[in-house]
Motif scaffolding. Structure first.
Motif, PDB file in Angstrom:
ATOM      1  N   GLN A 144     -13.446  26.549  31.209  1.00 26.14           N
ATOM      2  CA  GLN A 144     -12.107  26.856  30.728  1.00 26.14           C
ATOM      3  C   GLN A 144     -11.202  25.628  30.805  1.00 26.14           C
ATOM      4  OE1 GLN A 144     -11.183  29.962  29.370  1.00 26.14           O
ATOM      5  NE2 GLN A 144      -9.522  28.652  28.636  1.00 26.14           N
ATOM      6  N   THR A 145     -11.321  24.875  31.904  1.00 27.69           N
ATOM      7  CA  THR A 145     -10.526  23.661  32.062  1.00 27.69           C
ATOM      8  C   THR A 145     -10.877  22.638  30.992  1.00 27.69           C
ATOM      9  OG1 THR A 145     -10.355  23.976  34.461  1.00 27.69           O
ATOM     10  CG2 THR A 145      -9.960  21.758  33.624  1.00 27.69           C
ATOM     11  N   ILE A 146     -12.165  22.441  30.772  1.00 31.07           N
ATOM     12  CA  ILE A 146     -12.599  21.488  29.743  1.00 31.07           C
ATOM     13  C   ILE A 146     -12.056  21.902  28.379  1.00 31.07           C
ATOM     14  CG2 ILE A 146     -14.597  20.558  28.505  1.00 31.07           C
ATOM     15  CD1 ILE A 146     -16.167  20.838  31.146  1.00 31.07           C
ATOM     16  N   GLY A 147     -12.225  23.172  28.044  1.00 29.92           N
ATOM     17  CA  GLY A 147     -11.745  23.664  26.757  1.00 29.92           C
ATOM     18  C   GLY A 147     -10.246  23.515  26.602  1.00 29.92           C
ATOM     19  N   ASP A 148      -9.491  23.845  27.658  1.00 30.74           N
ATOM     20  CA  ASP A 148      -8.030  23.746  27.601  1.00 30.74           C
ATOM     21  C   ASP A 148      -7.580  22.296  27.441  1.00 30.74           C
ATOM     22  OD1 ASP A 148      -7.764  26.461  27.839  1.00 30.74           O
ATOM     23  OD2 ASP A 148      -7.293  26.446  29.976  1.00 30.74           O
ATOM     24  N   MET A 149      -8.210  21.397  28.171  1.00 34.22           N
ATOM     25  CA  MET A 149      -7.832  19.983  28.084  1.00 34.22           C
ATOM     26  C   MET A 149      -8.065  19.443  26.675  1.00 34.22           C
ATOM     27  SD  MET A 149      -6.525  18.450  30.730  1.00 34.22           S
ATOM     28  CE  MET A 149      -6.482  18.277  32.524  1.00 34.22           C
ATOM     29  N   LEU A 150      -9.217  19.752  26.109  1.00 38.96           N
ATOM     30  CA  LEU A 150      -9.529  19.261  24.763  1.00 38.96           C
ATOM     31  C   LEU A 150      -8.615  19.904  23.726  1.00 38.96           C
ATOM     32  CD1 LEU A 150     -13.446  19.251  24.910  1.00 38.96           C
ATOM     33  CD2 LEU A 150     -11.897  17.307  25.185  1.00 38.96           C
ATOM     34  N   HIS A 151      -8.366  21.196  23.887  1.00 35.44           N
ATOM     35  CA  HIS A 151      -7.502  21.913  22.943  1.00 35.44           C
ATOM     36  C   HIS A 151      -6.081  21.360  22.959  1.00 35.44           C
ATOM     37  CE1 HIS A 151      -5.970  25.210  20.514  1.00 35.44           C
ATOM     38  NE2 HIS A 151      -5.041  25.428  21.426  1.00 35.44           N
ATOM     39  N   ARG A 152      -5.623  20.920  24.135  1.00 27.84           N
ATOM     40  CA  ARG A 152      -4.246  20.424  24.248  1.00 27.84           C
ATOM     41  C   ARG A 152      -4.102  18.945  23.931  1.00 27.84           C
ATOM     42  NH1 ARG A 152      -1.373  23.692  29.302  1.00 27.84           N
ATOM     43  NH2 ARG A 152      -2.326  25.722  28.864  1.00 27.84           N
ATOM     44  N   GLY A 153      -5.185  18.302  23.570  1.00 33.18           N
ATOM     45  CA  GLY A 153      -5.042  16.941  23.065  1.00 33.18           C
ATOM     46  C   GLY A 153      -5.799  15.840  23.765  1.00 33.18           C
ATOM     47  N   ALA A 154      -6.578  16.152  24.811  1.00 39.48           N
ATOM     48  CA  ALA A 154      -7.360  15.102  25.461  1.00 39.48           C
ATOM     49  C   ALA A 154      -8.372  14.541  24.473  1.00 39.48           C
ATOM     50  CB  ALA A 154      -8.065  15.645  26.697  1.00 39.48           C
ATOM     51  N   ARG A 155      -8.512  13.220  24.445  1.00 43.72           N
ATOM     52  CA  ARG A 155      -9.423  12.562  23.529  1.00 43.72           C
ATOM     53  C   ARG A 155     -10.834  12.491  24.105  1.00 43.72           C
ATOM     54  NH1 ARG A 155      -7.668   8.671  20.060  1.00 43.72           N
ATOM     55  NH2 ARG A 155      -5.791   9.913  19.784  1.00 43.72           N
ATOM     56  N   GLY A 156     -10.930  12.565  25.443  1.00 46.53           N
ATOM     57  CA  GLY A 156     -12.227  12.506  26.094  1.00 46.53           C
ATOM     58  C   GLY A 156     -12.191  13.212  27.428  1.00 46.53           C
ATOM     59  N   GLU A 215     -13.515   3.583  23.087  1.00 49.84           N
ATOM     60  CA  GLU A 215     -13.726   4.606  22.063  1.00 49.84           C
ATOM     61  C   GLU A 215     -12.449   5.395  21.800  1.00 49.84           C
ATOM     62  OE1 GLU A 215     -16.685   5.645  20.167  1.00 49.84           O
ATOM     63  OE2 GLU A 215     -17.023   3.548  20.675  1.00 49.84           O
ATOM     64  N   VAL A 216     -11.817   5.891  22.866  1.00 48.70           N
ATOM     65  CA  VAL A 216     -10.659   6.762  22.662  1.00 48.70           C
ATOM     66  C   VAL A 216      -9.459   6.001  22.129  1.00 48.70           C
ATOM     67  CG1 VAL A 216     -11.436   8.391  24.436  1.00 48.70           C
ATOM     68  CG2 VAL A 216      -9.819   6.587  25.059  1.00 48.70           C
ATOM     69  N   ARG A 254     -11.580   7.701  18.562  1.00 47.97           N
ATOM     70  CA  ARG A 254     -12.796   8.491  18.722  1.00 47.97           C
ATOM     71  C   ARG A 254     -12.759   9.220  20.061  1.00 47.97           C
ATOM     72  NH1 ARG A 254     -14.213   3.685  16.142  1.00 47.97           N
ATOM     73  NH2 ARG A 254     -14.572   2.600  18.106  1.00 47.97           N
ATOM     74  N   GLY A 255     -13.723  10.088  20.270  1.00 45.69           N
ATOM     75  CA  GLY A 255     -13.773  10.851  21.513  1.00 45.69           C
ATOM     76  C   GLY A 255     -14.929  10.411  22.382  1.00 45.69           C
ATOM     77  N   TRP A 256     -14.926  10.884  23.623  1.00 47.47           N
ATOM     78  CA  TRP A 256     -16.026  10.572  24.538  1.00 47.47           C
ATOM     79  C   TRP A 256     -16.127  11.703  25.548  1.00 47.47           C
ATOM     80  CZ3 TRP A 256     -19.155   6.173  24.353  1.00 47.47           C
ATOM     81  CH2 TRP A 256     -20.101   6.076  25.386  1.00 47.47           C
ATOM     82  N   LEU A 257     -17.290  12.332  25.623  1.00 48.86           N
ATOM     83  CA  LEU A 257     -17.489  13.459  26.520  1.00 48.86           C
ATOM     84  C   LEU A 257     -18.698  13.228  27.407  1.00 48.86           C
ATOM     85  CD1 LEU A 257     -17.079  16.414  23.989  1.00 48.86           C
ATOM     86  CD2 LEU A 257     -15.332  15.513  25.522  1.00 48.86           C
ATOM     87  N   SER A 266     -12.752  12.585  14.989  1.00 48.05           N
ATOM     88  CA  SER A 266     -13.298  12.172  16.274  1.00 48.05           C
ATOM     89  C   SER A 266     -14.629  12.858  16.551  1.00 48.05           C
ATOM     90  CB  SER A 266     -12.321  12.505  17.404  1.00 48.05           C
ATOM     91  OG  SER A 266     -12.281  13.903  17.634  1.00 48.05           O
ATOM     92  N   ARG A 267     -15.343  12.340  17.568  1.00 53.18           N
ATOM     93  CA  ARG A 267     -16.616  12.925  17.967  1.00 53.18           C
ATOM     94  C   ARG A 267     -16.410  14.361  18.435  1.00 53.18           C
ATOM     95  NH1 ARG A 267     -20.222   8.546  19.270  1.00 53.18           N
ATOM     96  NH2 ARG A 267     -21.420   9.850  20.720  1.00 53.18           N
TER      97      ARG A 267
END
Length: 216
Positions: A92-104, A122-123, A127-130, A203-204
């Motif tokens: 949930q944290t990962i999803g929320d962070m990405l949804h709110r604008g985190a690039r990686g 990259e960012v 681009r993104g980085w996970l 982005s990736r």
């Protein structure tokens, strides 16, 4: 927001643990193209410094006092490219962070110093980085939450592009994809640019979400 290529990447380090900030500063110092311009111990300090310093990249922890990473990631994302560095692998944290604008999103223990340096570059270039675990979560969330779109099954991708995007969704870096398919990293980058254009993403991370949602 997308930044143009720069000689030096200015970075803001945000973590409530001073030992972790020291460690990150030491890793970043190994790349003379990266410069740490500030440090913050919580989200409120991070926003103040980001407005004053305008860093190209903000390394953001999740769990912090006063204001945590999730509460400020959207605002920080308007000022710099946000790369989350945290011990949390909570979906949930990962999803929320990405949804709110985190690039990686990098999970401590799941990346090497070189991965962090590559992620910063990259960012900053849009681009993104996970971390592999974050990529896996992003794929799972897309399958669970996104309504499939009616498109051609292959979205117009060539056979090679299909191979590249499927490896991307497995969390492989450009170097990993190149090794798997016996290609150069430059060729992989060219394939990814074509894939992004065909999927209508930048982005990736967006590519992973779009591709998996359309196959759900």
């Amino acid at each position: 927001m997308t930044r143009a290529l720069a000689t030096t990447v200015d970075v803001l380090v945000v973590d409530d643990n001073p030992i972790m900030r020291d460690a990150l500063r030491g890793i970043l110092a190994a790349d003379d193209r990266i410069r740490v311009v500030g440090e913050a111990a919580n989200g409120r300090e991070a926003l103040t410094l980001a407005r004053d310093l305008r860093p190209a990249v903000t390394l953001l922890d999740h769990r912090m006092p006063i204001a945590d990473g999730l509460s400020v990631v959207a605002a920080l994302g308007q000022l710099s490219a946000v790369l989350v560095l945290t011990s949390s692998d909570d979906p949930q944290t990962i999803g929320d962070m990405l949804h709110r604008g985190a690039r990686g999103y990098l999970v401590h223990g799941e990346f090497q110093p070189g991965d962090l340096l590559r992620a910063v570059h990259e960012v900053v270039n849009g681009r993104g980085w996970l971390s592999p675990i974050a990529a896996s979560v992003a794929v799972s969330l897309a399958r669970e939450q996104t309504t499939p779109r009616r498109q051609r099954p292959d979205a117009g991708l060539t056979e090679r592009e299909l191979q590249v995007v499927n490896l991307l969704c497995q969390g492989l870096s450009n170097a990993g994809i190149a090794q798997e398919l016996w290609l150069t990293e430059k060729t992989v980058k060219n394939h990814l640019n074509h894939i992004f254009a065909k999927l209508g993403v930048r982005s990736r991370t967006e590519a992973i979400v779009r591709w998996t949602s359309e196959r759900a």
